[in-house]
Design a protein around this motif. Structure first.
Motif, PDB file in Angstrom:
ATOM      1  N   ILE A   1       8.077  -4.883   5.921  1.00  0.00           N
ATOM      2  CA  ILE A   1       7.018  -3.979   6.389  1.00  0.00           C
ATOM      3  C   ILE A   1       7.044  -2.641   5.672  1.00  0.00           C
ATOM      4  O   ILE A   1       6.109  -1.860   5.738  1.00  0.00           O
ATOM      5  N   ASN A   2       8.131  -2.376   4.937  1.00  0.00           N
ATOM      6  CA  ASN A   2       8.313  -1.037   4.355  1.00  0.00           C
ATOM      7  C   ASN A   2       9.200  -1.124   3.109  1.00  0.00           C
ATOM      8  O   ASN A   2      10.206  -1.824   3.113  1.00  0.00           O
ATOM      9  N   ILE A   3       8.799  -0.422   2.063  1.00  0.00           N
ATOM     10  CA  ILE A   3       9.638  -0.310   0.862  1.00  0.00           C
ATOM     11  C   ILE A   3       9.908   1.173   0.622  1.00  0.00           C
ATOM     12  O   ILE A   3       8.972   1.976   0.554  1.00  0.00           O
ATOM     13  N   GLN A   4      11.184   1.518   0.525  1.00  0.00           N
ATOM     14  CA  GLN A   4      11.574   2.898   0.249  1.00  0.00           C
ATOM     15  C   GLN A   4      12.413   2.928  -1.020  1.00  0.00           C
ATOM     16  O   GLN A   4      13.394   2.193  -1.129  1.00  0.00           O
ATOM     17  N   PHE A   5      12.028   3.769  -1.948  1.00  0.00           N
ATOM     18  CA  PHE A   5      12.765   3.861  -3.204  1.00  0.00           C
ATOM     19  C   PHE A   5      13.972   4.772  -3.050  1.00  0.00           C
ATOM     20  O   PHE A   5      13.853   5.891  -2.571  1.00  0.00           O
TER      21      PHE A   5
ATOM     22  N   THR B   1      -0.567   0.159   8.981  1.00  0.00           N
ATOM     23  CA  THR B   1      -0.104  -0.879   8.048  1.00  0.00           C
ATOM     24  C   THR B   1       0.761  -1.907   8.778  1.00  0.00           C
ATOM     25  O   THR B   1       0.666  -3.101   8.509  1.00  0.00           O
ATOM     26  N   ALA B   2       1.588  -1.433   9.708  1.00  0.00           N
ATOM     27  CA  ALA B   2       2.431  -2.360  10.471  1.00  0.00           C
ATOM     28  C   ALA B   2       1.571  -3.329  11.281  1.00  0.00           C
ATOM     29  O   ALA B   2       1.868  -4.524  11.352  1.00  0.00           O
ATOM     30  N   LYS B   3       0.496  -2.830  11.875  1.00  0.00           N
ATOM     31  CA  LYS B   3      -0.372  -3.688  12.688  1.00  0.00           C
ATOM     32  C   LYS B   3      -1.147  -4.681  11.832  1.00  0.00           C
ATOM     33  O   LYS B   3      -1.431  -5.800  12.258  1.00  0.00           O
ATOM     34  N   ALA B   4      -1.500  -4.262  10.602  1.00  0.00           N
ATOM     35  CA  ALA B   4      -2.298  -5.124   9.713  1.00  0.00           C
ATOM     36  C   ALA B   4      -1.426  -6.059   8.871  1.00  0.00           C
ATOM     37  O   ALA B   4      -1.954  -6.863   8.104  1.00  0.00           O
TER      38      ALA B   4
ATOM     39  N   VAL C   1       2.521  -3.963   3.678  1.00  0.00           N
ATOM     40  CA  VAL C   1       3.831  -3.379   3.390  1.00  0.00           C
ATOM     41  C   VAL C   1       3.632  -1.942   2.915  1.00  0.00           C
ATOM     42  O   VAL C   1       3.053  -1.707   1.843  1.00  0.00           O
ATOM     43  N   LEU C   2       4.108  -0.984   3.714  1.00  0.00           N
ATOM     44  CA  LEU C   2       3.969   0.424   3.374  1.00  0.00           C
ATOM     45  C   LEU C   2       5.018   0.820   2.343  1.00  0.00           C
ATOM     46  O   LEU C   2       6.208   0.584   2.530  1.00  0.00           O
ATOM     47  N   VAL C   3       4.558   1.411   1.248  1.00  0.00           N
ATOM     48  CA  VAL C   3       5.467   1.857   0.181  1.00  0.00           C
ATOM     49  C   VAL C   3       5.525   3.384   0.213  1.00  0.00           C
ATOM     50  O   VAL C   3       4.530   4.058  -0.052  1.00  0.00           O
TER      51      VAL C   3
ATOM     52  N   ILE D   1       0.854  -1.185   0.000  1.00  0.00           N
ATOM     53  CA  ILE D   1       0.000   0.000   0.000  1.00  0.00           C
ATOM     54  C   ILE D   1       0.893   1.238   0.000  1.00  0.00           C
ATOM     55  O   ILE D   1       1.742   1.405   0.881  1.00  0.00           O
ATOM     56  N   GLY D   2       0.715   2.088  -1.006  1.00  0.00           N
ATOM     57  CA  GLY D   2       1.561   3.272  -1.143  1.00  0.00           C
ATOM     58  C   GLY D   2       1.003   4.460  -0.391  1.00  0.00           C
ATOM     59  O   GLY D   2      -0.208   4.570  -0.172  1.00  0.00           O
TER      60      GLY D   2
END
Length: 551
Positions: A193-197, A90-93, A96-98, A73-74
């Motif tokens: 849990i997280n994607i950072q470009f 998003t972390a609780k659910a 993956v936060l983008v 989810i961005g």
């Protein structure tokens, strides 16, 4: 025996073996009535209890959309309360936060969304000259975002085909709350849990994939380095989409029960000074250019900043003179320097609050707890202390890899698990590290290796110089020559000859800039990192320089 450039961080404090959601719930329980979040531009002031309730509501609402554990989810938005709610929900659910760079335009957004197959996107209506709603609507109309199922917009206005953030936050019922409670214990701290470009200077951005373990622990140990407690109030003017804001800022506060304070949706020197003074902030984050903008603001003297104790200056090399002014004029006597990169969650080294001033102004500190660092030559061999080489790090902070890009991951992380940063560094006998430049920024003039940072530090001593960046440009005779871009203090004027004369007899002749360009600003990313490759291209074009021809 010569000491080699290797060190590892020891600590009596153990790594946190929990997910962000589990830790969040405990912080909420422990500090229920304390202030958790203050957002000045939204007039928001929430306790940990209120933040916890809102995070749970949003997490349930996201599940009501049909999103499943592991879905991407961005979020495309400047700093605001909704960003923070999304980070923790998003972390609780288990989503993956983008993080989408607020500066991205149409092509960049399309690439990022499709690279990681985002199923949902939360977005602000606009920022500055970018109309986010229009860009996304166009991409959807042209069927350029095939994976995107849900678009959630901020604000009260309605947009056809989009949901409203507040409505999603109210959409979860008892079933979703029950599902949320079931998901929590099943999540593992090594889950992505997280994607950072990461914005490369060439090619497409790469999606650094980070876990609960990566970023929760890094936020915790950065906060430990600042001696944060639940009574601290951290002013966060740096972007949340970047590790500086969401990890060092939000997770640093979460792990210590401290208060997060956002002065504005994007960095504004006046708003930052106002927030620090009004909220009695004890800590402040920023990149050097941000601190310079505050120190040199015409209204700087009006603000009582005596509440400040500590903070972090990071993101790019910190000029010694600026560091000294931050300590003396902003009362940040315990300010620290931190160094790292997105791929390492981000911090690898940090100064201590009680390090001698000279250490804090001339190094990026020592290795963080539970991490290893080394400095290697071009063959991958560890160099002796004092010698320059590439900085590498290994440990809990190293990313899982670049999303869906095994080749680029293998280029960055070697068989031993070492992340190769591309930064040039030295280490002294006590383990203090100095970053002397980027591998690609090093200038080779007539066979001599020249590190721009060294020349920049010298030129900061000139009383008329406010900011300076040094680059290498092509030269027919020497291969490369030195060019200094200089931003003068307000009301000052200077000539290239004056700057060169200042250097004579003080630094080696081959380090004296051949070209001096006076500028009003430097090209930089939204996180405040100087784009030296842009400077190089502009200088080559302006001066009509040609690359050295090879036979």
């Amino acid at each position: 025996m010569t000491r080699i450039s290797y060190d590892h961080g020891v600590s009596p404090k153990k790594l946190i073996g929990e997910t962000i959601g589990a830790f969040f719930d405990r912080t909420v329980e422990t500090h229920r009535e304390r202030e958790a979040l203050v957002v000045k531009h939204q007039n928001i002031r929430w306790s940990w209890s209120e933040l916890g309730r809102r995070v749970d509501d949003l997490a349930a609402g996201l599940l009501a959309l049909g999103l499943e554990r592991g879905d991407r989810i961005g979020i495309w938005s400047p700093n605001n309360s909704e960003w923070t709610l999304t980070q923790f929900a998003t972390a609780k659910a288990g989503l993956v936060l983008v993080n989408v760079n607020p500066a991205y335009r149409r092509a960049e957004l399309e690439y990022a969304m499709n690279k990681v197959e985002c199923k949902a996107l939360i977005l602000a209506p606009s920022l500055k000259t970018s109309n986010y709603l229009e860009i996304v609507a166009d991409l959807v109309k042209d069927r350029k975002l095939p994976h995107l199922k849900h678009i959630v917009r901020l604000g009260a206005e309605k947009t056809p085909g989009m949901l409203n953030f507040d409505d999603v936050a109210k959409a979860g019922g008892k079933a979703e709350k029950a599902k949320l409670a079931e998901i929590g214990p099943k999540l593992q701290f090594d889950d992505a849990i997280n994607i950072q470009f990461t914005s490369g200077t060439t090619g497409f951005p790469k999606g650094a994939t980070l876990t609960h373990h990566n970023i929760l622990n890094n936020g915790y140990f950065v906060g430990e380095g600042l001696k944060l407690t639940a009574t601290d109030r951290l002013c966060i003017p740096v972007p949340l989409y970047h590790c500086f804001g969401m990890v060092m800022g939000n997770l640093g506060c979460l792990t210590h029960g401290a208060t997060m304070v956002y002065p504005a949706e994007a960095f504004d020197p006046l708003a930052t000074l106002q927030a620090v003074a009004e909220e009695r902030c004890t800590a402040l984050y920023g990149v050097p250019t941000m601190f310079i903008a505050q120190l040199d603001h015409p209204e700087f003297g009006k603000f009582d900043l005596k509440s400040l104790r500590t903070g972090i200056m990071a993101g790019s090399p910190c000029p010694i003179e600026v560091m000294k002014r931050v300590q003396s004029q902003m009362h940040m006597h315990e300010v620290t320097i931190a160094y790292g990169m997105t791929e390492t969650s981000p911090v690898s080294t940090q100064c201590a609050t009680d390090d001698p001033v000279e250490r804090r102004v001339s190094t990026v500190g020592q290795v963080m707890p539970h991490l290893e660092i080394k400095i290697v030559d071009s063959e991958g061999r560890i160099v002796p202390c004092g010698e320059t080489g590439e900085f590498c790090t290994r440990g809990y902070s190293v990313m899982k890899g670049y999303w869906n890009d095994a080749e680029k991951t293998a280029e960055a992380i070697d068989d031993g698990g070492w992340m190769h940063t591309g930064d040039l560094a030295t280490m002294d006998a006590e383990g203090y590290v100095n970053i002397v430049g980027r591998l690609k920024d090093m200038v080779i003039r007539g066979g001599e290796n020249v590190y721009p940072r060294e020349i920049e530090e010298f030129l900061y001593r000139h009383p008329k110089v406010q900011d300076v960046q040094v680059i290498g440009v092509p030269d027919q005779k020497y291969g490369e020559e030195i060019c200094a871009w200089i931003k003068l203090r307000d009301g000052q004027s200077a000539t290239p000859e004056e700057i060169k004369e200042f250097c004579k007899g003080q630094i080696a002749h081959y380090k004296i800039p051949r070209y001096v360009e006076f500028v009003d600003a430097f090209p930089m990313t939204i996180t405040g990192k100087i784009q030296k490759f842009v400077m190089r291209e502009e200088t080559i074009g302006k001066l009509g320089l040609k690359m050295q021809k090879t036979a």
